[in-house]
Design an enzyme around this catalytic site. Structure first.
Site, mmCIF file in Angstrom:
data_model
loop_
_atom_site.group_PDB
_atom_site.id
_atom_site.type_symbol
_atom_site.label_atom_id
_atom_site.label_comp_id
_atom_site.label_asym_id
_atom_site.label_seq_id
_atom_site.Cartn_x
_atom_site.Cartn_y
_atom_site.Cartn_z
ATOM 1 N N ASP B 16 0.367 -1.397 0.156
ATOM 2 C CA ASP B 16 -0.146 -0.002 0.293
ATOM 3 C C ASP B 16 0.583 1.321 0.290
ATOM 4 O OD1 ASP B 16 0.959 0.674 2.609
ATOM 5 O OD2 ASP B 16 -0.913 0.209 4.166
ATOM 6 N N PRO B 57 -14.615 -23.571 2.334
ATOM 7 C CA PRO B 57 -14.715 -22.207 3.131
ATOM 8 C C PRO B 57 -14.210 -21.992 4.273
ATOM 9 C CG PRO B 57 -16.810 -22.960 2.631
ATOM 10 C CD PRO B 57 -16.145 -24.504 1.969
#
Lengths: 140, 140, 140, 140
Positions: B16, B57
């Protein structure tokens, strides 16, 4: 407490081959929502970073994924602050599908000063009183 | 227990504007590493999904971020299974920078059958004995 | 010319609900491969950015997607430089599935100096002679 | 022609260590905008995929990046269709910063039927007359 609410339309590219949101994507939304909450209190991220060298990295997150969402679904993300410490604070995110809680996440972030004198130099700072006051006010 | 180890070179696009890994990226690596672990035990994801309609999941994750990583850093990701339940299991991920623990994550995943008869139809299944046995063996 | 070759195993999270690579993901691999090529010539990105304030943003890209790839596929990405200008250069990426060309991409990047005195201040620079020489050498 | 317009607020996580949008992110916005355009004409992606097995993969893209955008910037994305062929069509995306063109992209997509009998089975189809008519109408 201030609450940030946003409606998210799940995009094709947010989903995996099972047709449901690939879970790292939730954290992108959470990060943006946490920043939007702080911005709504009068402290936009660009100002914090560029003028003050302040970033608010996450140090801990705990999430439960209860109901998967699929592309073209519309969900609501509600974000609020649940605790202020001296230099850290807790953010709660709730993803709602209609009235049902789909994802619940609680994260701890730290008020931190970027130090460009070297890599990995992140120093925690006391959260300014004005930030705590603004984020503690009522309303949405 | 089997351990999956991979070396990750942090890319520019993983980071970032503060120059450190944007944290949702860690979860992409964790997801791939959990799948690689199950694959190393003889159950590649493509086979599970396409032949058996099985996906795994995540239902819960708890992570602590201790040391940030910057682009061009090289880190090691160690992944192992720490618990088997009837249809769920716990995966532990540790990101190491040299000898230091940088990120620690523990997640719960569920052995689940995709059901294409409708949206959101994910049904937990008992984890097959062969999977538990293969993943419980020693070695790296 | 130097060629950078890397093997990519397609991950679940790289793919969309059609089960094929979501195409923005290719550009992440291309960006990392272009940086790896420049690094292999002796100019690692971290050094360029941190010591010299040099970034190499893309200004143009032209891609053709010929064969889709699915998760668990293994592809080879070959990256080379096809043209040097004064401050720009062209990079070619070829994704191969076995012997077949799956994706072909040609991009133009500019040798650029970051200028922190204001937003959007990116100033093109002549590519240093040493960079051109190193990247023009033969071998893989 | 129909035009899809959306305002995009650049998020922290969309940007790289140079503080500007990491360019693969643009393609995520373009993909969602192309789908939104087709949906606005009465053909939502979820219906196309689930009821008709239709996807619209990109086969070619040509983009120019003229002005970088930084986090907290607000840009406008305008998307329209510039050509219809028998089974392919061209989409144009324009990212505007105020009145200035920041990114320009033209892509070719194909009306395609998913075939679950095997991997990589994507078969181009004639674009239905109703789709062409709806997308060719005037207005925004």
């Amino acid at each position: 407490m201030l609450i940030n609410r946003r409606t998210i339309r799940i995009e094709w590219g947010d989903c995996d081959p099972a047709g449901i949101v690939f879970y790292p994507q939730y954290f992108k939304w959470f990060d943006a929502a946490a920043a939007a909450l702080v911005a709504a209190a009068g402290f936009p991220r660009a100002d914090l970073v560029e003028r003050q060298g302040i970033v608010i990295p996450m140090v801990e997150t705990r999430c439960r994924f209860l109901i998967p969402s699929r592309f073209d679904d519309e969900v609501t993300l509600e974000t609020t602050i649940t605790r202020f410490g001296r230099s850290s604070f807790d953010v709660q995110h709730r993803v709602l599908k209609g009235a049902d809680l789909a994802v619940e996440c609680s994260e701890t972030r730290v008020w931190t000063r970027l130090d460009h004198t070297g890599p990995e130099k992140l120093k925690s700072q006391p959260i300014p009183e004005a930030v705590v006051r603004a984020l503690s006010q009522d309303g949405a």
